[in-house]
Design an enzyme around this catalytic site. Structure first.
Site, PDB file in Angstrom:
ATOM      1  N   TRP A   1     -36.463  52.913   8.697  1.00 35.91           N
ATOM      2  CA  TRP A   1     -37.389  54.024   8.685  1.00 35.91           C
ATOM      3  C   TRP A   1     -38.654  53.564   7.984  1.00 35.91           C
ATOM      4  O   TRP A   1     -38.584  52.743   7.076  1.00 35.91           O
ATOM      5  CB  TRP A   1     -36.787  55.236   7.942  1.00 35.91           C
ATOM      6  CG  TRP A   1     -35.672  55.877   8.701  1.00 35.91           C
ATOM      7  CD1 TRP A   1     -34.345  55.667   8.525  1.00 35.91           C
ATOM      8  CD2 TRP A   1     -35.810  56.810   9.806  1.00 35.91           C
ATOM      9  NE1 TRP A   1     -33.627  56.417   9.438  1.00 35.91           N
ATOM     10  CE2 TRP A   1     -34.510  57.108  10.231  1.00 35.91           C
ATOM     11  CE3 TRP A   1     -36.884  57.407  10.461  1.00 35.91           C
ATOM     12  CZ2 TRP A   1     -34.255  57.998  11.284  1.00 35.91           C
ATOM     13  CZ3 TRP A   1     -36.629  58.275  11.492  1.00 35.91           C
ATOM     14  CH2 TRP A   1     -35.339  58.573  11.895  1.00 35.91           C
TER      15      TRP A   1
ATOM     16  N   ARG B   1     -40.115  70.873  10.843  1.00 33.89           N
ATOM     17  CA  ARG B   1     -39.544  71.197  12.163  1.00 33.89           C
ATOM     18  C   ARG B   1     -38.987  72.627  12.140  1.00 33.89           C
ATOM     19  O   ARG B   1     -39.206  73.407  13.049  1.00 33.89           O
ATOM     20  CB  ARG B   1     -38.421  70.211  12.512  1.00 33.89           C
ATOM     21  CG  ARG B   1     -38.931  68.814  12.775  1.00 33.89           C
ATOM     22  CD  ARG B   1     -37.795  67.854  13.063  1.00 33.89           C
ATOM     23  NE  ARG B   1     -38.315  66.528  13.418  1.00 33.89           N
ATOM     24  CZ  ARG B   1     -37.519  65.520  13.744  1.00 33.89           C
ATOM     25  NH1 ARG B   1     -36.187  65.664  13.751  1.00 33.89           N
ATOM     26  NH2 ARG B   1     -38.035  64.355  14.061  1.00 33.89           N
TER      27      ARG B   1
ATOM     28  N   SER C   1     -48.247  57.351  19.847  1.00 32.41           N
ATOM     29  CA  SER C   1     -49.677  57.083  19.734  1.00 32.41           C
ATOM     30  C   SER C   1     -50.453  57.541  20.975  1.00 32.41           C
ATOM     31  O   SER C   1     -51.577  58.021  20.849  1.00 32.41           O
ATOM     32  CB  SER C   1     -49.898  55.600  19.469  1.00 32.41           C
ATOM     33  OG  SER C   1     -49.409  54.825  20.531  1.00 32.41           O
TER      34      SER C   1
ATOM     35  N   GLU D   1     -44.168  95.911   3.220  1.00 26.63           N
ATOM     36  CA  GLU D   1     -44.499  97.153   2.496  1.00 26.63           C
ATOM     37  C   GLU D   1     -43.287  98.088   2.474  1.00 26.63           C
ATOM     38  O   GLU D   1     -42.957  98.718   1.462  1.00 26.63           O
ATOM     39  CB  GLU D   1     -45.674  97.878   3.157  1.00 26.63           C
ATOM     40  CG  GLU D   1     -46.966  97.076   3.224  1.00 26.63           C
ATOM     41  CD  GLU D   1     -47.104  96.286   4.515  1.00 26.63           C
ATOM     42  OE1 GLU D   1     -46.091  95.689   4.980  1.00 26.63           O
ATOM     43  OE2 GLU D   1     -48.204  96.253   5.072  1.00 26.63           O
TER      44      GLU D   1
HETATM   45  N1  LIG Z   1     -39.884  56.347  12.048  1.00 29.22           N
HETATM   46  C1  LIG Z   1     -40.290  57.477  11.376  1.00 29.22           C
HETATM   47  C2  LIG Z   1     -40.648  58.623  12.100  1.00 29.22           C
HETATM   48  N2  LIG Z   1     -40.563  58.560  13.469  1.00 29.22           N
HETATM   49  C3  LIG Z   1     -40.885  59.602  14.221  1.00 29.22           C
HETATM   50  C4  LIG Z   1     -40.532  59.538  15.690  1.00 29.22           C
HETATM   51  O1  LIG Z   1     -41.112  58.362  16.219  1.00 29.22           O
HETATM   52  C5  LIG Z   1     -39.008  59.470  15.875  1.00 29.22           C
HETATM   53  O2  LIG Z   1     -38.714  59.256  17.228  1.00 29.22           O
HETATM   54  C6  LIG Z   1     -38.385  60.814  15.545  1.00 29.22           C
HETATM   55  O3  LIG Z   1     -38.742  61.246  14.269  1.00 29.22           O
HETATM   56  C7  LIG Z   1     -36.880  60.648  15.583  1.00 29.22           C
HETATM   57  O4  LIG Z   1     -36.388  61.955  15.496  1.00 29.22           O
HETATM   58  P1  LIG Z   1     -34.864  62.191  15.064  1.00 29.22           P
HETATM   59  O5  LIG Z   1     -34.033  61.486  16.105  1.00 29.22           O
HETATM   60  O6  LIG Z   1     -34.690  63.676  15.082  1.00 29.22           O
HETATM   61  O7  LIG Z   1     -34.714  61.597  13.703  1.00 29.22           O
HETATM   62  N3  LIG Z   1     -41.070  59.719  11.431  1.00 29.22           N
HETATM   63  C8  LIG Z   1     -41.114  59.762  10.073  1.00 29.22           C
HETATM   64  O8  LIG Z   1     -41.489  60.775   9.478  1.00 29.22           O
HETATM   65  N4  LIG Z   1     -40.758  58.648   9.340  1.00 29.22           N
HETATM   66  C9  LIG Z   1     -40.337  57.525   9.950  1.00 29.22           C
HETATM   67  O9  LIG Z   1     -40.001  56.561   9.260  1.00 29.22           O
END
Ligand SMILES: Nc1c(/N=C/[C@@H](O)[C@H](O)[C@H](O)COP(=O)(O)O)[nH]c(=O)[nH]c1=O
Length: 364
Positions: free
Chosen positions: A171, A185, A296, A53
């Protein structure tokens, strides 16, 4: 002639532009209109800085007199780090104030509106209220419960795996989805993973992919302090790292970590880290939003603790099979399908080649 709703939608867009910057304050936008002309606009950019505001009133100057103000959150009526906005609106001679939602803080709800009405200002409330509440779901949860708003983010293949049976996971999702996750993040005060993820991926958990942003506090759940001393999160200096453990943890290891200025919190002598206690502690530390990136076991612990406010799942059009490949939520699981945790307000969105499914668990 723009309707009330259209001006409020503009104010909501202004508010959302500062997403990730305002914690622990809410995102707030304000638009000042006089004789059908926008004469001032503003957004709250950072805690401690001017409120929306005040920004709009500065832009409008004397044109604010007799204007209508559209504000996405009830103007504050108390002295926080800046003077009350209700007083500023009154002093500038604003004639009408349209408010999307009242302040969720029970201590001040309705006081700003009452102050405006006492000063003879016309007040309308509830315009775009649902959108305003969704925009500030984090702030509302934090201010009313004292605990962070918890979003579990997971990425899985079409057949529901978060890694292959051998642990390979890079990935699953494509560049666009992973870039979006880095924006998430930036928007969160803290990011949490379990020690198994640290052992498997040695993640950095920083906001690296463009356009960048701030790095959240890294929170590691590690019941017995198994984390390797050379883990990225302990050695890269990119962001604070806090570890939550139990009384069963090795005291020497704990001392080693604290020597490296790693904050170690114990949640007591239970067999596992107590999620409830962890959230209360994070809340006390002014962490208003927590992004849980699994794995998980951790996701399942949060599910069983009924401690998830929102789920964001990315599903990639890939198959890896494997009865031993890990899934997004591990643990024992729910016995009957009738007892499944359902999500509400579910959205489906294509992000690159992946599907993003978001929703809010319904805790019965
Ligand atoms: N394997 C994957 C992910 N995996 C997520 C987590 O298991 C990883 O450890 C984490 O993102 C790694 O963090 P960094 O080192 O900062 O990159 N998350 C995603 O969205 N897509 C993926 O394909």
């Amino acid at each position: 002639m723009m309707e009330h709703r259209e001006y409020m939608e503009l104010a909501l867009k202004l508010a959302a532009a500062a997403r990730g910057q305002t914690s622990p304050n809410p995102m707030v936008g304000c638009v000042l209109v006089k004789n059908g002309e926008v004469v001032g606009m503003g957004a709250h950019l950072r805690a401690g800085e001017a409120h929306a505001e005040v920004q709009a009133l500065r832009m409008a100057g004397t044109k604010a007199k007799g204007a209508t103000a559209y504000v996405t959150l009830e103007p504050c009526s108390h002295y926080g780090r800046t003077p009350p906005c209700a007083d500023a609106l009154i002093e500038h001679g604003v004639q009408t104030v349209v408010v999307a939602m009242l302040d969720p803080n029970p201590l001040v709800a309705g006081r700003g509106v009452a102050k405006l009405k006492e000063a003879g200002v016309n007040v309308l409330t509830g315009i775009c209220e649902a959108e305003a509440k969704r925009l500030n779901e984090v702030f509302i949860t934090f201010i009313t419960t004292g605990r962070p708003f918890v979003t579990v983010k997971t990425a899985m293949t079409l057949d529901g795996k978060v890694a292959t049976y051998s642990g390979s996971s890079r990935w699953i999702t494509g560049e666009e989805a992973r870039r979006e996750v880095h924006r998430m993040r930036h928007e969160h005060d803290a990011i949490l993973v379990g020690v198994n993820t640290v052992l498997a991926d040695n993640p950095q958990l920083t906001t690296r992919l463009s356009p960048g942003g701030k790095n959240p506090i890294r929170v590691i759940v590690d019941t017995t302090l198994r984390i390797p001393m050379d883990a990225n999160v302990l050695t890269d200096g990119q962001a604070p790292t806090w570890i939550f453990t139990t009384e069963h943890a090795d005291r020497t290891k704990r001392a080693q970590l604290e020597e490296k200025r790693i904050r170690v919190f114990s949640t007591g002598d239970g067999p596992k880290v107590d999620i409830d206690c962890l959230l209360a502690t994070l809340g006390e530390q002014q962490v208003s939003s927590l992004l849980v990136e699994g794995g998980s076991q951790i996701n399942s612990a949060f599910l069983h603790a009924r401690a998830i406010n929102k789920v964001v799942a990315y599903v990639a059009p890939k198959l890896v099979a494997g009865q031993n490949a890990p899934t997004p939520f591990g643990g024992l699981g729910i016995e009957e399908m009738a007892d499944a945790i359902s999500l509400m307000d579910v959205s489906f969105e294509k992000v690159g080649n992946d599907m993003k499914i978001s929703g809010y668990p319904v805790w019965r």
